[in-house]
Design an enzyme around this catalytic site. Structure first.
Site, PDB file in Angstrom:
ATOM      1  N   ASP A   1      -7.158  60.927 -68.506  1.00 26.55           N
ATOM      2  CA  ASP A   1      -7.705  62.256 -68.143  1.00 26.55           C
ATOM      3  C   ASP A   1      -8.962  62.599 -68.934  1.00 26.55           C
ATOM      4  OD1 ASP A   1      -6.203  62.811 -70.487  1.00 26.55           O
ATOM      5  OD2 ASP A   1      -5.340  64.680 -69.703  1.00 26.55           O
TER       6      ASP A   1
ATOM      7  N   LEU B   1       6.817  66.073 -72.674  1.00 26.72           N
ATOM      8  CA  LEU B   1       6.940  66.620 -71.314  1.00 26.72           C
ATOM      9  C   LEU B   1       6.156  67.916 -71.177  1.00 26.72           C
ATOM     10  CD1 LEU B   1      10.748  65.903 -70.717  1.00 26.72           C
ATOM     11  CD2 LEU B   1       8.801  64.530 -69.973  1.00 26.72           C
ATOM     12  N   SER B   2       5.212  68.112 -72.104  1.00 28.65           N
ATOM     13  CA  SER B   2       4.276  69.242 -72.020  1.00 28.65           C
ATOM     14  C   SER B   2       4.928  70.609 -72.137  1.00 28.65           C
ATOM     15  CB  SER B   2       3.457  69.176 -70.724  1.00 28.65           C
ATOM     16  OG  SER B   2       2.683  68.029 -70.743  1.00 28.65           O
TER      17      SER B   2
ATOM     18  N   GLU C   1      -6.243  74.752 -76.479  1.00 21.32           N
ATOM     19  CA  GLU C   1      -5.648  73.660 -77.256  1.00 21.32           C
ATOM     20  C   GLU C   1      -6.736  72.874 -78.000  1.00 21.32           C
ATOM     21  OE1 GLU C   1      -2.137  72.347 -75.776  1.00 21.32           O
ATOM     22  OE2 GLU C   1      -2.033  70.562 -77.013  1.00 21.32           O
TER      23      GLU C   1
ATOM     24  N   ASP D   1      -2.083  68.048 -68.464  1.00 23.31           N
ATOM     25  CA  ASP D   1      -0.828  68.785 -68.649  1.00 23.31           C
ATOM     26  C   ASP D   1      -0.951  70.207 -68.114  1.00 23.31           C
ATOM     27  OD1 ASP D   1      -0.342  66.457 -69.974  1.00 23.31           O
ATOM     28  OD2 ASP D   1      -0.348  67.337 -71.979  1.00 23.31           O
TER      29      ASP D   1
ATOM     30  N   TYR E   1      -4.083  60.278 -81.533  1.00 25.88           N
ATOM     31  CA  TYR E   1      -4.607  60.679 -80.222  1.00 25.88           C
ATOM     32  C   TYR E   1      -6.111  60.879 -80.317  1.00 25.88           C
ATOM     33  CZ  TYR E   1      -4.916  63.278 -75.818  1.00 25.88           C
ATOM     34  OH  TYR E   1      -5.248  63.687 -74.558  1.00 25.88           O
TER      35      TYR E   1
HETATM   36  C1  GLA Z   1      -1.173  64.177 -73.661  1.00 24.69           C
HETATM   37  C2  GLA Z   1      -2.424  65.004 -73.396  1.00 24.69           C
HETATM   38  C3  GLA Z   1      -2.960  64.742 -71.982  1.00 24.69           C
HETATM   39  C4  GLA Z   1      -3.127  63.252 -71.728  1.00 24.69           C
HETATM   40  C5  GLA Z   1      -1.869  62.482 -72.128  1.00 24.69           C
HETATM   41  C6  GLA Z   1      -2.054  60.989 -72.049  1.00 24.69           C
HETATM   42  O1  GLA Z   1      -0.136  64.598 -72.823  1.00 24.69           O
HETATM   43  O2  GLA Z   1      -2.151  66.382 -73.562  1.00 24.69           O
HETATM   44  O3  GLA Z   1      -4.170  65.436 -71.812  1.00 24.69           O
HETATM   45  O4  GLA Z   1      -4.253  62.753 -72.385  1.00 24.69           O
HETATM   46  O5  GLA Z   1      -1.449  62.794 -73.448  1.00 24.69           O
HETATM   47  O6  GLA Z   1      -2.257  60.594 -70.734  1.00 24.69           O
END
Ligand code: GLA
Length: 394
Positions: A38, A126-127, A167, A179, A229
């Site tokens: 993304d 899972l956001s 964020e 997400d 990340y």
């Molecule tokens: C997390 C981030 C997303 C995406 C994923 C990996 O969930 O919040 O924006 O980059 O990792 O695909």
């Protein structure tokens, strides 16, 4: 928590009666394929879950937003004139980030009392945080529209962008848009094919008769996630800058085709950056092939692509780890598993598997037993339903 119970918690805490309570919901998400693409302007294919954040809210006529949750003892009061001050308060900082970002963008932030009830597990990939952000933004945008006399519906894509910005700039996680976009724009029984370079998207029906989507949670506590990340993001930037010497018209790694990558990959000197870029380019191609497979009702090919995606995240992007790899290895031993892979950022969190309905009990039993004996603590399993995105619940 059941809604009636949550209402009682709200009224015990803030007083008054039920008549002026409002309800806002936004879901967590599972990403089916297209990982770490993304923020590289590539493709993703997530779906909203029925696990969600529900906010019970009521305007309070004051200059504060009061926050509480059904599963935490914390109580937080945000002063609307000093929203920059809540970056390090732990729980409540996401809500502060949203209110702060929205105020800067011209929304009328309205004082209100809020109670949060989450069913998305926290810290599991899972956001759950996107669900909190998007639900809070939806509620505050609704109140802002009412104050300004705007009759239009809340702009869901704007809500997703606010969530990402909050964020990135307030919380300090350089996440992409996937997400928040899924949480805002999800649709029951559909996955979202999203092109992150311009946010064009299509809802694809997830008709996989006879199969279910099973989410397996490593239950690994994640700590290094944010720094790793952000490190992967910089490695992708290094690769892009090298490739742009030959491909100056490309703005994102996600726009580079496999042929172009193979032709110009020699220009990426940094070995790690080259591996990360390879993952991104091939992963975007896998998303396109997956959509095609689904449209052709070819669930087997879709499953193969999921496994290729996992292997690439393990070997090239290096974001899996023993817990996720064990879940995938054990899942693949079960007859009736069509595909399986890590989902979300990685380093822990969850896998997503497509499992034939009759094989689900064996899946949970065998994968659970073998995971626990190898890792030393149990995994958790959820049979996921694909639900709707952000909304006011009437
Ligand atoms: C997390 C981030 C997303 C995406 C994923 C990996 O969930 O919040 O924006 O980059 O990792 O695909």
């Amino acid at each position: 928590m059941h809604l009636n119970e949550a209402k009682k918690v709200f009224l015990d805490l803030y007083g008054g009666n039920e008549s002026d309570l409002r309800f806002f919901a936004a879901p967590g998400r599972v990403n089916l394929i297209g990982e770490h693409t993304d923020y590289n302007g590539g493709y993703v294919f997530p779906a909203a879950l029925t696990m969600r954040t529900l906010i019970i809210a009521r305007k309070n006529g004051k200059n504060t937003i009061n926050l509480a949750a059904t599963d935490l003892p914390d109580r937080v009061s945000l002063d609307i004139d000093n929203l920059a001050n809540y970056k390090n308060i732990g729980w409540g900082s996401y809500q502060a980030a949203i209110a702060y970002t929205m105020k800067k963008e011209g929304f009328e932030i309205t004082g209100c009392d809020m109670l949060f009830d989450d069913t998305t597990p926290h810290g599991a990939g899972l956001s759950s945080s996107a669900a909190i952000e998007v639900a809070a933004a939806f509620a505050l945008a609704t109140f802002s529209n009412e104050k300004k006399g705007i009759k239009n519906d809340v702009d869901l894509i704007q809500i997703a962008k606010i969530g990402q910005k909050a964020e990135n700039e307030y919380i300090g996680v350089n996440c992409g848009i996937m997400d928040q976009f899924s949480s805002a724009m999800g649709r029951k029984n559909h996955a979202i094919f999203l092109d992150c370079k311009d946010l064009s998207y299509k809802l694809v029906p997830l008709a996989i008769d006879g199969y279910k989507i099973v989410i397996s949670n490593t239950n690994k506590k994640r700590s290094l996630q944010t720094s790793k990340y952000n490190e992967r993001r910089s490695e992708c930037d290094i690769a892009l800058r090298s490739l742009q010497k030959s491909l100056p018209e490309k703005n994102y790694l996600g726009e580079i085709t496999i042929d172009e990558f193979e032709k110009y990959k020699h220009s990426i000197e940094d070995a790690a950056a080259k591996k990360r870029a390879r993952h991104v380019v091939y992963e975007c191609d896998r998303v396109l092939k997956s959509i095609q497979a689904l449209l052709n009702n070819d669930i087997k090919t879709f499953g193969h692509l999921m496994v290729e995606s996992h292997n690439s995240l393990r070997d090239l992007y290096e974001v899996t780890g023993i817990e996720l790899d064990t879940l995938v290895e054990e899942a693949l031993k079960i007859d009736g598993v069509i595909g399986t892979r890590m989902t979300g950022a990685g380093f822990g969190g969850c896998t997503v598997s497509i499992v034939r309905e009759e094989a689900i009990d064996k899946f949970i039993n065998d994968v659970g037993k073998n995971y626990e004996s190898k890792i030393g603590y149990p995994a958790s399993f959820y049979i996921s339903e694909i639900g709707d995105g952000a909304r006011e619940v009437k």
